[in-house]
Write an enzyme that holds these catalytic residues in place. Structure first.
Site, PDB file in Angstrom:
ATOM      1  N   HIS A 102       0.845  -1.130  -0.152  1.00 38.27           N
ATOM      2  CA  HIS A 102       0.022   0.005   0.051  1.00 38.27           C
ATOM      3  C   HIS A 102       0.822   1.397   0.051  1.00 38.27           C
ATOM      4  O   HIS A 102       1.901   1.195   0.418  1.00 38.27           O
ATOM      5  CB  HIS A 102      -0.779   0.304   1.301  1.00 38.27           C
ATOM      6  CG  HIS A 102      -1.754  -1.087   1.599  1.00 38.27           C
ATOM      7  ND1 HIS A 102      -1.432  -2.031   2.125  1.00 38.27           N
ATOM      8  CD2 HIS A 102      -3.007  -1.043   1.352  1.00 38.27           C
ATOM      9  CE1 HIS A 102      -2.483  -2.794   2.406  1.00 38.27           C
ATOM     10  NE2 HIS A 102      -3.418  -2.416   1.868  1.00 38.27           N
ATOM     11  N   ASP A 105       2.036   2.031   3.666  1.00 31.90           N
ATOM     12  CA  ASP A 105       2.992   1.026   4.273  1.00 31.90           C
ATOM     13  C   ASP A 105       4.564   1.509   3.856  1.00 31.90           C
ATOM     14  O   ASP A 105       5.419   1.253   4.585  1.00 31.90           O
ATOM     15  CB  ASP A 105       2.934  -0.333   4.033  1.00 31.90           C
ATOM     16  CG  ASP A 105       1.790  -0.982   3.181  1.00 31.90           C
ATOM     17  OD1 ASP A 105       0.764  -0.680   3.993  1.00 31.90           O
ATOM     18  OD2 ASP A 105       1.893  -1.577   2.297  1.00 31.90           O
ATOM     19  N   GLU A 233     -10.993  -6.971  -4.099  1.00 33.03           N
ATOM     20  CA  GLU A 233     -10.505  -7.974  -2.981  1.00 33.03           C
ATOM     21  C   GLU A 233     -11.987  -8.297  -2.199  1.00 33.03           C
ATOM     22  O   GLU A 233     -12.039  -7.197  -1.149  1.00 33.03           O
ATOM     23  CB  GLU A 233      -9.343  -7.535  -2.337  1.00 33.03           C
ATOM     24  CG  GLU A 233      -9.272  -8.576  -1.214  1.00 33.03           C
ATOM     25  CD  GLU A 233      -7.788  -8.612  -0.605  1.00 33.03           C
ATOM     26  OE1 GLU A 233      -6.817  -7.852  -1.209  1.00 33.03           O
ATOM     27  OE2 GLU A 233      -7.561  -8.860   0.722  1.00 33.03           O
ATOM     28  N   GLU A 269      -9.006 -13.748  -0.664  1.00 32.65           N
ATOM     29  CA  GLU A 269      -8.226 -14.287   0.454  1.00 32.65           C
ATOM     30  C   GLU A 269      -8.895 -15.124   1.514  1.00 32.65           C
ATOM     31  O   GLU A 269     -10.147 -15.072   1.677  1.00 32.65           O
ATOM     32  CB  GLU A 269      -8.165 -12.866   1.336  1.00 32.65           C
ATOM     33  CG  GLU A 269      -7.288 -13.012   2.662  1.00 32.65           C
ATOM     34  CD  GLU A 269      -6.658 -11.517   3.110  1.00 32.65           C
ATOM     35  OE1 GLU A 269      -6.495 -10.685   2.274  1.00 32.65           O
ATOM     36  OE2 GLU A 269      -6.705 -11.673   4.267  1.00 32.65           O
ATOM     37  N   HIS A 272     -10.716 -13.979   4.377  1.00 35.16           N
ATOM     38  CA  HIS A 272     -11.975 -13.166   4.090  1.00 35.16           C
ATOM     39  C   HIS A 272     -13.397 -14.280   3.649  1.00 35.16           C
ATOM     40  O   HIS A 272     -14.553 -13.651   4.111  1.00 35.16           O
ATOM     41  CB  HIS A 272     -11.775 -12.444   2.906  1.00 35.16           C
ATOM     42  CG  HIS A 272     -10.691 -11.133   3.367  1.00 35.16           C
ATOM     43  ND1 HIS A 272     -10.344 -10.178   2.235  1.00 35.16           N
ATOM     44  CD2 HIS A 272     -10.204 -11.085   4.299  1.00 35.16           C
ATOM     45  CE1 HIS A 272      -9.578  -9.545   2.921  1.00 35.16           C
ATOM     46  NE2 HIS A 272      -9.403  -9.843   4.123  1.00 35.16           N
ATOM     47  N   ASP A 297      -4.633 -13.960  -1.904  1.00 34.00           N
ATOM     48  CA  ASP A 297      -3.938 -13.638  -0.835  1.00 34.00           C
ATOM     49  C   ASP A 297      -4.120 -14.806   0.273  1.00 34.00           C
ATOM     50  O   ASP A 297      -5.070 -15.085   0.798  1.00 34.00           O
ATOM     51  CB  ASP A 297      -4.762 -12.426  -0.011  1.00 34.00           C
ATOM     52  CG  ASP A 297      -4.303 -11.107  -0.540  1.00 34.00           C
ATOM     53  OD1 ASP A 297      -3.522 -11.145  -1.518  1.00 34.00           O
ATOM     54  OD2 ASP A 297      -4.659  -9.996   0.016  1.00 34.00           O
ATOM     55  N   ASP A 308     -10.034 -11.817  11.500  1.00 32.18           N
ATOM     56  CA  ASP A 308      -9.583 -11.728  10.301  1.00 32.18           C
ATOM     57  C   ASP A 308      -7.993 -11.893  11.110  1.00 32.18           C
ATOM     58  O   ASP A 308      -7.371 -10.784  11.092  1.00 32.18           O
ATOM     59  CB  ASP A 308      -9.816 -10.558   9.762  1.00 32.18           C
ATOM     60  CG  ASP A 308      -8.911 -10.562   8.139  1.00 32.18           C
ATOM     61  OD1 ASP A 308      -8.439 -11.728   7.762  1.00 32.18           O
ATOM     62  OD2 ASP A 308      -8.631  -9.596   7.618  1.00 32.18           O
ATOM     63  N   ASP A 310      -5.227 -13.257  10.029  1.00 34.22           N
ATOM     64  CA  ASP A 310      -4.337 -13.232   8.647  1.00 34.22           C
ATOM     65  C   ASP A 310      -3.066 -13.991   9.030  1.00 34.22           C
ATOM     66  O   ASP A 310      -1.936 -13.684   9.250  1.00 34.22           O
ATOM     67  CB  ASP A 310      -3.732 -11.718   8.618  1.00 34.22           C
ATOM     68  CG  ASP A 310      -4.822 -10.995   7.830  1.00 34.22           C
ATOM     69  OD1 ASP A 310      -5.590 -11.335   7.012  1.00 34.22           O
ATOM     70  OD2 ASP A 310      -4.720  -9.799   8.016  1.00 34.22           O
TER      71      ASP A 310
END
Ligand code: XUL
Ligand code: CO
Length: 438
Positions: A102, A105, A233, A269, A272, A297, A308, A310
């Site tokens: 992003h 980031d 996404e 993802e 998700h 993802d 989430d 991750d």
């Protein structure tokens, strides 16, 4: 020479399944051929910038724990540039061919849009140098339209037109930088494009604005000659109560409604999918059936936690099913296996970044080999075709082709009296078949 950020760690080698070295791959052997294609080209691994390089590992109850000796604690451009050098050393040592970021980031938000753009350019210069030095490529870029307080009620779906305009300006810039860095794609994830309460929400107007936003992006893509793939996404919730891109089917419906189907594919993802109450296999199937699977993802949630999380994917059934679908569609073109995953807050040392990625890459490498073996074996596909074989007969063909209507069908069934008995679904036998390969 420049600073070394991971001293004592050399390029991660393939040690083979018997290796007991935690810093070696047991299954991912980049040059090894699976079905005539290298593992590198099948999997197209990508490291995400946000979780891996910019995440301090905080949670809603506690401060960040990450030990990152290269960070000087400032939000300066110089710190961001040093972080970029570190990121490329990490990705090179890992041996992943791609990364994703992003805008915010990689570079700090400035005090106004001009300063934010300038910061981004200064870091992008380093990203470009490092890409050239290492050969690592950008899988996709994106803009962070969810962290800054201005986006608290949405970005392109904000009730405030100037917030929409800020989001559009941010995306314009992120597309330019992605294009300049040779990015192979650009992702839209609508983290705050949804609502917390329907009481204050004009859903139709917000969806119209989201579509207008994406059409503007399509137009701008043409204007600058960016040929990368656009991805949308899906995610149903978190941070908002409901996000408009809630699952693959909702995204496809939105894209078709607003005439955007030709310009977007889906970036799916796992965590998700599970938040939406679906298996990843369901989401992949929905996308592949519409010719719209672009990228994944790769991560996983924790079945005991409903959010989430991750986490890095280590479940071989999951990676097998992902790779079955990816092989079924003929492999990735622009997309890849992008680790949108973070180490646990308890795994705060730099070396944990290696262990987590090595594990995820090995899990996907095994998934690839197993999926290829299942495909080559053919029994699973044969069972599925046989299960529908009655449709290949005369009645089935008349119905599928649209020749037969209710009245014709009823006449036939009155003559027959009842349908022929249906065979067993054989779920357990098929589960056992999968286990033969795991
Ligand atoms: C958030 C998420 C994002 C997108 C990119 O859940 O998955 O990081 O992948 O914005
Ligand atoms: Co993601």
């Amino acid at each position: 020479m420049s600073q070394e950020f991971f001293p004592g760690i050399s390029k991660i080698a393939f040690g083979g399944p018997k290796s007991r070295n935690p810093l070696e791959f047991k299954h991912y052997n980049d040059d090894e051929l699976v079905g005539g294609k290298t593992m590198r080209d099948h999997l197209r691994f990508s490291v995400v910038y946000w979780h891996t390089f910019s995440n301090p590992l905080g949670d809603p109850f506690g401060a960040g724990t990450a030990v990152r000796p290269w960070e000087d604690g400032t939000n300066s451009v110089a710190n961001a540039q040093r972080r970029a050098r570190m990121a490329f050393e990490f990705i090179s040592k890992l041996g992943a061919p791609y990364y994703a970021f992003h805008d915010r980031d990689v570079s700090p938000e400035g005090k106004n849009l001009t300063e934010s753009h300038k910061n981004f350019d200064e870091v992008a210069k380093v990203l470009k140098e490092e890409q050239q030095r290492t050969g690592i490529k950008l899988l996709w870029g994106t803009a962070n339209l969810f962290t800054h307080p201005r986006y608290n009620q949405g970005a392109s779906t904000s009730p405030n037109v100037e917030v929409f305009a800020m989001a559009a300006s941010q995306v314009k810039k992120a597309m330019e930088v992605t294009h300049d860095l040779g990015g192979e794609g650009y992702t839209f994830w609508g983290g705050r494009e949804g609502y917390q309460t329907m009481l204050n929400t004009n859903m139709k107007r917000e969806l119209d604005h989201l579509a207008r936003f994406l059409h503007m992006a399509v137009d701008y893509k043409k204007a600058i000659g960016f040929t990368g793939q656009f991805y949308i996404e899906p995610k149903p919730k978190e941070p908002t109560k409901h996000q408009y891109d809630s699952d693959a089917a909702a995204c496809l419906n939105f894209l078709r409604t607003y005439d955007l189907m030709d310009h977007f594919k889906l970036n799916l993802e796992t965590n998700h999918a599970t938040l939406a109450g679906h298996e990843m296999l369901h989401e992949l199937t929905v996308a592949v059936d519409s010719g719209a699977l672009g990228s994944i993802d790769a991560n996983t949630g924790d079945p005991m936690l409903g959010w989430d999380t991750d986490q890095f994917p280590t479940d071989i059934y999951l990676t097998t099913h992902c790779m079955r679908k990816i092989l079924e569609m003929g492999g990735f073109t622009t997309g890849g296996v992008n680790f949108d995953a973070k180490v646990r807050r308890e795994s705060f040392e730099p070396i944990d970044l290696f262990y987590s990625h090595i594990g995820g890459m090995d899990a996907f490498a095994r998934g690839l080999k197993i999926a290829h073996a299942i495909q080559t074996d053919g029994r699973l596909a044969d069972f599925v075709s046989a299960r529908y074989s009655s449709w290949d007969g005369e009645l089935g063909q008349q119905i599928e082709s649209g020749q037969a209507g209710f009245a014709d069908i009823e006449k036939l069934m009155i003559a027959k009296g009842d349908s022929a008995p249906i065979g067993s679904g054989r779920q357990e036998m098929l589960e056992n078949l999968i286990n033969e390969f795991i």
